[in-house]
Design a protein around this motif. Structure first.
Motif, mmCIF file in Angstrom:
data_model
loop_
_atom_site.group_PDB
_atom_site.id
_atom_site.type_symbol
_atom_site.label_atom_id
_atom_site.label_comp_id
_atom_site.label_asym_id
_atom_site.label_seq_id
_atom_site.Cartn_x
_atom_site.Cartn_y
_atom_site.Cartn_z
ATOM 1 N N UNK A 153 0.831 -1.212 0.000
ATOM 2 C CA UNK A 153 0.000 0.000 0.000
ATOM 3 C C UNK A 153 0.857 1.250 0.000
ATOM 4 N N UNK A 154 1.943 1.210 0.774
ATOM 5 C CA UNK A 154 2.811 2.367 0.918
ATOM 6 C C UNK A 154 3.844 2.374 -0.203
ATOM 7 N N UNK A 155 4.372 3.565 -0.541
ATOM 8 C CA UNK A 155 5.467 3.609 -1.515
ATOM 9 C C UNK A 155 6.673 2.826 -0.976
ATOM 10 N N UNK A 156 7.320 2.061 -1.842
ATOM 11 C CA UNK A 156 8.429 1.200 -1.426
ATOM 12 C C UNK A 156 9.542 2.022 -0.789
ATOM 13 N N UNK A 157 9.872 3.187 -1.353
ATOM 14 C CA UNK A 157 10.939 4.021 -0.788
ATOM 15 C C UNK A 157 10.590 4.463 0.640
ATOM 16 N N UNK A 158 9.322 4.780 0.882
ATOM 17 C CA UNK A 158 8.902 5.159 2.230
ATOM 18 C C UNK A 158 9.105 3.996 3.203
ATOM 19 N N UNK A 159 8.757 2.797 2.783
ATOM 20 C CA UNK A 159 8.949 1.625 3.634
ATOM 21 C C UNK A 159 10.429 1.405 3.942
ATOM 22 N N UNK A 160 11.274 1.570 2.933
ATOM 23 C CA UNK A 160 12.719 1.374 3.125
ATOM 24 C C UNK A 160 13.266 2.406 4.108
ATOM 25 N N UNK A 161 12.888 3.675 3.928
ATOM 26 C CA UNK A 161 13.387 4.731 4.826
ATOM 27 C C UNK A 161 12.875 4.507 6.244
ATOM 28 N N UNK A 162 11.601 4.194 6.400
ATOM 29 C CA UNK A 162 11.059 3.920 7.746
ATOM 30 C C UNK A 162 11.818 2.781 8.421
ATOM 31 N N UNK A 163 12.025 1.704 7.678
ATOM 32 C CA UNK A 163 12.726 0.547 8.244
ATOM 33 C C UNK A 163 14.144 0.870 8.633
ATOM 34 N N UNK A 164 14.872 1.587 7.774
ATOM 35 C CA UNK A 164 16.276 1.911 8.080
ATOM 36 C C UNK A 164 16.379 2.850 9.278
ATOM 37 N N UNK B 91 4.812 -5.779 4.782
ATOM 38 C CA UNK B 91 5.553 -6.483 5.832
ATOM 39 C C UNK B 91 6.806 -7.153 5.302
ATOM 40 N N UNK B 92 6.710 -7.747 4.112
ATOM 41 C CA UNK B 92 7.874 -8.410 3.520
ATOM 42 C C UNK B 92 8.962 -7.392 3.199
ATOM 43 N N UNK C 32 14.206 -5.030 4.593
ATOM 44 C CA UNK C 32 15.013 -3.863 4.986
ATOM 45 C C UNK C 32 15.764 -4.167 6.277
ATOM 46 N N UNK C 33 15.090 -4.756 7.267
ATOM 47 C CA UNK C 33 15.752 -5.088 8.530
ATOM 48 C C UNK C 33 16.876 -6.096 8.311
ATOM 49 N N UNK C 34 16.609 -7.114 7.506
ATOM 50 C CA UNK C 34 17.637 -8.122 7.234
ATOM 51 C C UNK C 34 18.843 -7.502 6.535
ATOM 52 N N UNK C 35 18.595 -6.641 5.554
ATOM 53 C CA UNK C 35 19.703 -5.999 4.839
ATOM 54 C C UNK C 35 20.487 -5.053 5.750
ATOM 55 N N UNK C 36 19.803 -4.300 6.584
ATOM 56 C CA UNK C 36 20.496 -3.419 7.541
ATOM 57 C C UNK C 36 21.353 -4.250 8.489
ATOM 58 N N UNK C 37 20.796 -5.325 8.994
ATOM 59 C CA UNK C 37 21.535 -6.173 9.928
ATOM 60 C C UNK C 37 22.758 -6.790 9.248
ATOM 61 N N UNK C 38 22.585 -7.271 8.033
ATOM 62 C CA UNK C 38 23.709 -7.845 7.289
ATOM 63 C C UNK C 38 24.774 -6.776 7.019
ATOM 64 N N UNK C 39 24.333 -5.579 6.650
ATOM 65 C CA UNK C 39 25.274 -4.487 6.397
ATOM 66 C C UNK C 39 26.081 -4.116 7.635
ATOM 67 N N UNK C 40 25.411 -4.021 8.774
ATOM 68 C CA UNK C 40 26.116 -3.703 10.021
ATOM 69 C C UNK C 40 27.093 -4.816 10.376
ATOM 70 N N UNK C 41 26.692 -6.070 10.203
ATOM 71 C CA UNK C 41 27.598 -7.190 10.476
ATOM 72 C C UNK C 41 28.822 -7.138 9.577
ATOM 73 N N UNK C 42 28.637 -6.830 8.302
ATOM 74 C CA UNK C 42 29.769 -6.722 7.379
ATOM 75 C C UNK C 42 30.697 -5.574 7.777
ATOM 76 N N UNK C 43 30.120 -4.436 8.105
ATOM 77 C CA UNK C 43 30.937 -3.274 8.488
ATOM 78 C C UNK C 43 31.737 -3.553 9.755
#
Length: 178
Positions: free
Chosen positions: A15-26, A75-76, A81-92
């Motif tokens: 329902x929401x714009x994908x970019x909005x969901x990504x920014x909210x999640x990050x 929700x997906x 977004x959460x999984x990618x953020x978590x993976x990114x932080x782990x890599x960094x």
């Protein structure tokens, strides 16, 4: 009573714009990570009843900030977004010590040569009774038996004991008798 929805797109299309969901999640991911970073190590490592209530309230507040999702697609995207953020932080944190210092707690010395470091214990809100309980759980009877103890980054208390000296003469005698 309906068995299936009239329009399957209403279930899966966000329902929401994908970019909005990504920014909210990050934003929420990094805000919660920051909040956990400024809390004491023990808060994140050992969940007491009070800590569990805190985590539940935190997730409830975060769910409202994420928006009222009515589709699986929203929700997906948020979970991805959460999984990618978590993976990114782990890599960094794995590749760069700078980020490791930002996102992870370093071990904090609380006992050195059998003496308590009260200043560091105060930082972690660690009482002597809690420390003595951890000693007993690790089979250590006396603080004077501890060379060093640390509150580790994940909140666990680790102990390094003095090496126990064995009588070498009795060991040689045992070996000869065998």
């Amino acid at each position: 009573m309906k068995f299936s929805p009239d329009n399957w797109q209403d279930v899966f299309i966000p329902e929401y714009p994908v970019l909005e969901l990504i920014v909210r999640g990050m934003v929420l991911y990094f805000f919660i990570l920051f909040m956990l970073r400024i809390l004491t190590r023990r808060t994140t490592g050992e969940l007491t009843a009070m800590d569990l209530v805190f985590v539940l309230l935190l997730t409830e507040a975060a769910s409202h900030a994420l928006g009222d999702f009515t589709t699986i697609g929203d929700g997906i995207i948020m979970l991805l977004v959460f999984l990618l953020c978590n993976h990114g932080v782990n890599q960094l944190t794995y590749h760069f010590t700078f980020f490791q210092k930002i996102f992870e707690h370093q071990p904090l010395l609380i006992i050195k040569d059998g003496n308590l470091n009260l200043r560091n214990m105060r930082k972690e809100l660690l009482t002597k009774d809690e420390l003595m309980s951890s000693l007993r759980e690790n089979g250590i009877e006396n603080i004077s038996d501890v060379k060093k103890a640390f509150v580790e980054g994940e909140g666990i208390i680790s102990f390094i004991q003095y090496e126990k000296k064995e009588n070498n003469g009795s060991r040689k005698n045992k070996e000869k008798s065998e």
